[in-house]
Design a protein around this motif. Structure first.
Motif, short mmCIF file in Angstrom:
data_model
loop_
_atom_site.label_atom_id
_atom_site.label_comp_id
_atom_site.label_asym_id
_atom_site.label_seq_id
_atom_site.Cartn_x
_atom_site.Cartn_y
_atom_site.Cartn_z
N UNK A 170 41.83 47.04 49.92
CA UNK A 170 43.09 47.79 49.93
C UNK A 170 43.86 47.49 48.65
N UNK A 171 44.20 48.51 47.86
CA UNK A 171 44.93 48.26 46.60
C UNK A 171 46.30 47.63 46.81
N UNK A 172 46.84 47.72 48.01
CA UNK A 172 48.13 47.07 48.28
C UNK A 172 47.99 45.55 48.28
N UNK A 226 41.54 39.36 37.85
CA UNK A 226 40.48 39.56 36.87
C UNK A 226 40.44 41.03 36.45
N UNK A 227 39.93 41.31 35.25
CA UNK A 227 39.92 42.70 34.77
C UNK A 227 38.89 43.53 35.50
N UNK A 228 39.06 44.84 35.43
CA UNK A 228 38.19 45.75 36.18
C UNK A 228 37.05 46.31 35.34
N UNK A 258 43.01 36.14 26.48
CA UNK A 258 42.18 35.34 27.37
C UNK A 258 42.63 35.35 28.81
N UNK A 259 43.80 35.93 29.09
CA UNK A 259 44.32 35.89 30.46
C UNK A 259 43.66 36.91 31.38
N UNK A 260 42.75 37.73 30.84
CA UNK A 260 41.92 38.59 31.68
C UNK A 260 40.48 38.11 31.53
N UNK A 261 40.23 36.96 32.14
CA UNK A 261 38.93 36.29 32.02
C UNK A 261 37.92 36.89 32.98
N UNK A 262 36.68 36.97 32.52
CA UNK A 262 35.57 37.36 33.40
C UNK A 262 34.53 36.25 33.52
N UNK A 263 34.33 35.49 32.46
CA UNK A 263 33.33 34.42 32.50
C UNK A 263 33.98 33.10 32.81
N UNK A 264 34.28 32.83 34.08
CA UNK A 264 35.05 31.65 34.44
C UNK A 264 34.29 30.34 34.27
N UNK A 265 33.02 30.43 33.88
CA UNK A 265 32.23 29.22 33.65
C UNK A 265 31.74 29.12 32.21
N UNK A 266 32.13 30.05 31.35
CA UNK A 266 31.55 30.16 30.00
C UNK A 266 32.62 30.01 28.93
N UNK A 299 49.39 46.09 39.62
CA UNK A 299 49.78 47.29 38.89
C UNK A 299 50.30 46.96 37.49
N UNK A 300 50.97 45.82 37.34
CA UNK A 300 51.53 45.45 36.04
C UNK A 300 50.44 45.30 34.98
N UNK A 301 49.33 44.70 35.39
CA UNK A 301 48.29 44.33 34.43
C UNK A 301 47.02 45.16 34.58
N UNK A 302 47.00 46.08 35.57
CA UNK A 302 45.81 46.89 35.85
C UNK A 302 44.59 46.00 36.06
N UNK A 303 44.79 44.96 36.83
CA UNK A 303 43.71 44.02 37.14
C UNK A 303 43.55 43.93 38.65
N UNK A 304 42.52 43.21 39.07
CA UNK A 304 42.20 43.07 40.49
C UNK A 304 42.50 41.65 40.95
N UNK A 305 42.93 41.53 42.19
CA UNK A 305 43.36 40.24 42.74
C UNK A 305 42.22 39.66 43.57
#
Length: 739
Positions: A372-374, A352-354, A310-318, A379-385
């Motif tokens: 910018x990916x920086x 959040x996941x990509x 669940x730590x890579x959530x996409x539906x933050x209201x569901x 990188x640890x989780x392959x997710x987006x900030x």
């Protein structure tokens, strides 16, 4: 002359070709009602219809039908009606006749001030504007859709109601905030939908789920689902009135952390996960029986990948469809509150996941994330900030937090991965991160977002908890924002957890030489409002279970864990224990299987559960163990330097109540006539002896209590001579409270 004028009304606008090709940025300029003097021209796009007729609604007589003229075989139909007349369509399909309102007959839906507030980041509740909302407009029931995609060329709602054809319901752009909107009549709760978005260059993106969806399909399906607009009838008034006192820094708080899919599998079936109804029947009684004040659920916001817990959530209201509907989730929360059990949700605003159906590159640009990916990639989780510097993104996240607290009466949020938010160089090598405007590593935008979030919660839901998982020494995590802090209610004490777990794994022979690993935690125990956490992170990723990390044979392992848990419960700070640890589960946690409930057939496992239950009950009834958790007046070392015997003793105090003495023998050796100084004479009752037979211990001890005599020791006038059981903790008090 009249005939020529009428014929001119049937000429299609210039944008029609774009509409038919699915690239029209302004469908309302083509479709719907358009005034032409005394008449209105109505255009509709109904591909595959056999015929379309206009039904004129007249106030004092029967409706009148007028045929609409097809424009070749394009699916476009044009009709003429008196100016201002009310109308709807009668559409003849190959196998049915449909009565339909015209979605393009409705004017702009969203208020300009609301749009401007969202664009400026001045609203905490954009979820009330964006997403899918069943409603009635001009007497017509339907659903209003709205989505933020400011850089899109065209956005359409697609779903079962339009056979997933993006040409049928392209949306209107509200330029003020870059929000696209449309009202679709005669649909309602339960409809599946997504958004189809065309980039500026004409490229169609993968179909996108609604970022503000209140419900979704059960994974691996990814469509959003229109949620009911019906308000849940809450029955938790008594709990809500008392919640502020229950969440005070002086309150007893003991949290049972639960991963819902793996807590218990219904009927032991490995292919099933518990529903909210199942949890009402089983989890609530279990948590109550074992004395916990709260349960904390690993993220239940909709997430695509089960292995992320669940730590890579996409539906933050569901709430996740894995366990039931939003109404059933609300019923679960209500049932918890009726049993005086609080509910905390893990919530992830850090990343959040990509997945292509999610927030990544949502409108063809880096909208929710950084370009910018920086700055924008973990990188640890392959997710987006998340881009915390963007007003709309902050509003999106804050509205998610407030929705759970307000709409679902959730009692608190545990904010995950706060350290990763606060530092631009978090888990990054030199050259792979961008300094802030002052050249530093602190993420100033993230810190401002966190303060804004906590201020919003304090303003809107002041009795809710917001707890930080923050593993660094960032100053003032639980100080108010007015004092320059981040404004959290509590912070997980990660340092205490790391140090004490390191200590408890040592061979008892050498523990006396490492007492600093236990003593050090008190030096900063009152610098923040802390939760002592033995969480899911400590029983996974190859770390093994808590019991597996204890040294010694089978009996000694259990004795060691019993003493460690008692030490934790008697140490300043609120408590959190991950599921399975209360029964000394032998194996490491597996998110694809339930807790090893059969382990309770082992008396040592059953004894561990009884001990946790008794510790929780003692925590509630003994003010000295909770009232001054966050105040240095509540703690004093009695013995902190007995290196040879590996014994510690300390006092816990209440504001105006009875103190307790806690003594911890860290070795498997019984120590007789061990002298401990105490603040008063008379009988000191043994409230807890972790070596008790009922817990699986050897039953060494003091027969229920000892007498303090007037012989000075450890700075006190009185002292007791105690038998210290092996690998055990004793809790002594001059008063025996009612359990």
């Amino acid at each position: 002359m009249t005939r020529k004028q009428d014929e001119s009304l049937y000429i299609v606008p210039d944008q029609t070709e774009d509409l038919l090709a699915g690239r029209c940025a302004d469908p309302f300029a083509v479709l719907g009602r358009h005034n032409a003097g005394k008449v209105d021209v109505v255009r509709a796009f109904c591909p595959d219809a056999a015929k379309v007729r206009l039904v004129l609604q007249r106030p004092r007589s029967a409706p009148v039908e007028r045929a609409m003229r097809p424009v070749d075989d394009t699916g476009m139909y044009i009709g003429i009606i008196p100016a201002g007349a009310r109308y709807h369509f009668r559409i003849v399909w190959a196998d049915a006749v449909e009565e339909a309102e015209d979605p393009y007959s409705f004017g702009p839906l969203l208020n300009e001030d609301d749009l401007r507030s969202f664009q400026q980041g001045k609203t905490c509740h954009p979820d009330r504007m964006l997403g899918a909302h069943p409603m009635v407009i001009h007497g017509v029931a339907g659903v209003r859709f709205a989505v933020w995609a400011p850089n899109a060329h065209r956005v359409s709602v697609i779903g079962d109601f339009n056979i997933w054809d993006s040409r049928r319901h392209p949306m209107r752009l509200r330029h003020t905030a870059g929000i696209w909107e449309i009202f679709i009549p005669h649909i309602g709760a339960g409809e599946r939908y997504k958004f189809e978005i065309m980039q500026k260059d004409g490229l169609i993106l993968p179909q996108k789920a609604d970022p503000f969806a209140k419900f979704s399909e059960r994974p691996p399906a990814t469509a959003s689902v229109v949620a009911s607009g019906t308000t849940f009838e809450w029955k938790d008034d008594e709990w809500m009135r008392s919640r502020s006192a229950r969440h005070s820094p002086s309150a007893p708080i003991s949290i049972y952390e639960v991963h819902v899919p793996s807590w218990r599998r219904p009927a032991g079936d490995p292919d099933r996960v518990a529903t909210w109804s199942d949890l009402i029947q089983e989890l609530i009684p279990y948590a109550i029986e074992n004395g916990f004040t709260h349960i904390e659920l690993l993220p239940i916001m909709e997430y695509p990948f089960g292995g992320s817990w669940g730590y890579q959530s996409l539906g933050l209201f569901a709430p996740s469809a894995r366990h039931g509907t939003p109404a059933e989730f609300a019923e679960f929360i209500d049932a918890c509150h009726r049993e005086r059990l609080g509910v905390i949700l893990d919530w992830v605003p850090a990343h959040f996941p990509n997945d292509v159906h999610g927030l990544a590159c949502f409108d063809g640009t880096a909208l929710f994330e950084h370009q910018d990916p920086r700055e924008g990639v973990h990188r640890d989780w392959n997710t987006l900030i998340y881009n915390f510097g963007r007003h709309e993104v902050r509003s999106f996240l804050i509205s998610s937090a407030l929705m759970w607290l307000e709409q679902y009466h959730v009692d608190g949020l545990r904010v995950d991965a706060v350290a990763s938010m606060l530092y631009r160089d978090y888990s990054r090598n030199d050259g792979n991160w961008i300094p802030n405007i002052y050249g530093g590593r602190e993420n100033l935008e993230a810190a401002d977002f966190i303060r804004e979030l906590n201020d919003a919660v304090r303003r809107e839901v002041p009795d809710a908890l917001v707890i930080a998982e923050e593993s660094t020494s960032w100053p003032g995590v639980t100080r108010t924002t007015a004092e320059g802090g981040l404004g959290f209610s509590f912070k997980w004490n990660m340092g205490w957890m790391h140090d004490t777990l390191t200590f408890i794994q040592r061979d008892p022979v050498w523990r006396g030489h490492h007492l600093s690993e236990v003593l050090f935690g008190v030096h900063y125990a009152f610098s923040e409002h802390f939760v002592l956490s033995l969480s899911h992170d400590e029983v996974t990723h190859g770390k093994g279970s808590l019991i597996a990390r204890m040294p010694g044979d089978h009996w000694q392992k259990h004795a060691g864990l019993r003493s460690y848990l008692a030490f934790m419960w008697c140490h300043p700070g609120k408590k959190l224990l991950f599921m399975g640890s209360e029964i000394a589960q032998q194996r490491e946690w597996n998110h694809d299987a339930e807790i090893d409930w059969k382990a309770l057939e082992d008396p040592l496992k059953a004894g561990m559960q009884i001990l946790v239950r008794d510790l929780n009950h003692l925590l509630r009834v003994c003010p000295a163990l909770h009232e001054l958790d966050c105040d240095p007046k509540g703690f004093s070392w009695v013995i902190g330097d007995d290196v040879n015997n590996s014994v510690l003793a300390w006092l816990r105090f209440a504001e105006n109540g009875v103190p307790v003495v806690v003594v911890w023998n860290m070795t498997p050796v019984v120590r007789y006539h061990y002298k401990v100084g105490v603040p008063s004479g008379g009988r000191w009752h043994e409230l807890i002896n972790t070596d008790g037979k009922i817990y699986g211990g050897s039953n060494a001890g003091n027969g229920g209590g000892v007498n303090a005599v007037e012989q000075p020791s450890h700075g006190y006038t009185w002292s007791c001579e105690i038998t210290l059981p092996p690998l055990a903790v004793l809790v002594l008090s001059p008063v025996f409270p009612e359990f």
